[in-house]
Design an enzyme around this catalytic site. Structure first.
Site: not given
Length: 254
Positions: A137, A150
């Protein structure tokens, strides 16, 4: 079934980015194995793709990963590409509010799942080379507040990728990471809901705020991400390994 078509496994492929990758690789001539914890949905999606199969697969389970590999080898006789796309997230939360259960879920799916699935596939790839593409990401390169778990999981995926690039080059295996920015999927919906709750703004305003944070002023699409993955598993990328590919509209440099 044994033929000359290359075989790609794509995890988390029942919907969203994973499904788009499976569709693109099928169009590019791969036999694609779609896996997902939602076995019913992934089987349905695979039926729409010529030559594809869909398998239930919880990436947190090492035995499940080995079972996928055994099934694929029995049916196709080869594995050439692994796309570790399966991932999850929770609402945006301050760190003090993150439960141990939520922490374990995110780390187990995003990090442990990537590790275990790769570990299951590696003995096959080491025999003839291949490609590993890991879905990280932009938050695996540029952290933001309130999504610490995350970010940690995706930074770890970035690190795994670089280590594997160094370790596996001797087997003619490349390993690269892909770093989407803001893609309008169910995964990001949860983040927007969390930001909305934290800031007391509406979800529409939260989406608008996210868009303003992107230099190109547009969200990325699942097809944008699939195109980069397709390049990384193509002959044109045979000498690219240990690299990070951002599809983020410029967020990583803003």
């Amino acid at each position: 079934m044994n033929d000359d078509l290359q075989v790609a496994i794509v995890t988390g492929a029942a919907r969203g980015i994973g499904l788009a990758i499976a569709q693109r690789l099928t169009a590019d001539g791969f036999r694609v194995v779609l896996t997902d914890v939602d076995g019913e949905e992934v089987a349905k999606q695979a039926e729409a793709l010529p030559g594809a199969i869909g398998l239930q697969h919880d990436v947190r389970d090492a035995a499940a990963g080995r079972a996928v590999v055994e099934h694929v080898l029995a049916q196709f006789g080869r594995i050439d590409v692994l796309v570790n796309n399966a991932g999850t997230n929770i609402h945006a939360h301050p760190t003090v509010e993150v439960t141990e259960e939520d922490f374990n879920l995110v780390i187990d799916v995003n990090l442990k799942g990537t590790f275990l699935t790769t570990q299951a596939v590696l003995p096959t790839l080491q025999k003839g080379g291949g490609r590993i593409v890991n879905m990280s990401s932009i938050l695996g390169l540029k952290p933001v507040a309130n999504v610490a778990t995350y970010c940690a999981s995706k930074y770890a995926v970035t690190g795994l990728t670089q280590s594997w690039a160094a370790e596996l080059a001797q087997y003619d295996i490349t390993a690269n990471s892909v770093h989407p920015g803001i893609v309008a999927t169910a995964l990001h919906d949860r983040v927007v809901e969390g930001v909305s709750a934290l800031t007391k703004m509406s979800t529409d305003d939260a989406w608008a705020e996210f868009q303003r944070s992107i230099p190109l002023q547009r969200f990325q699409t699942v097809e944008d991400v699939a195109a980069v993955v397709a390049f990384l598993v193509s002959p044109a990328a045979k000498d690219i390994t240990g690299s990070e590919f951002k599809i983020d509209g410029g967020m990583g440099v803003a």
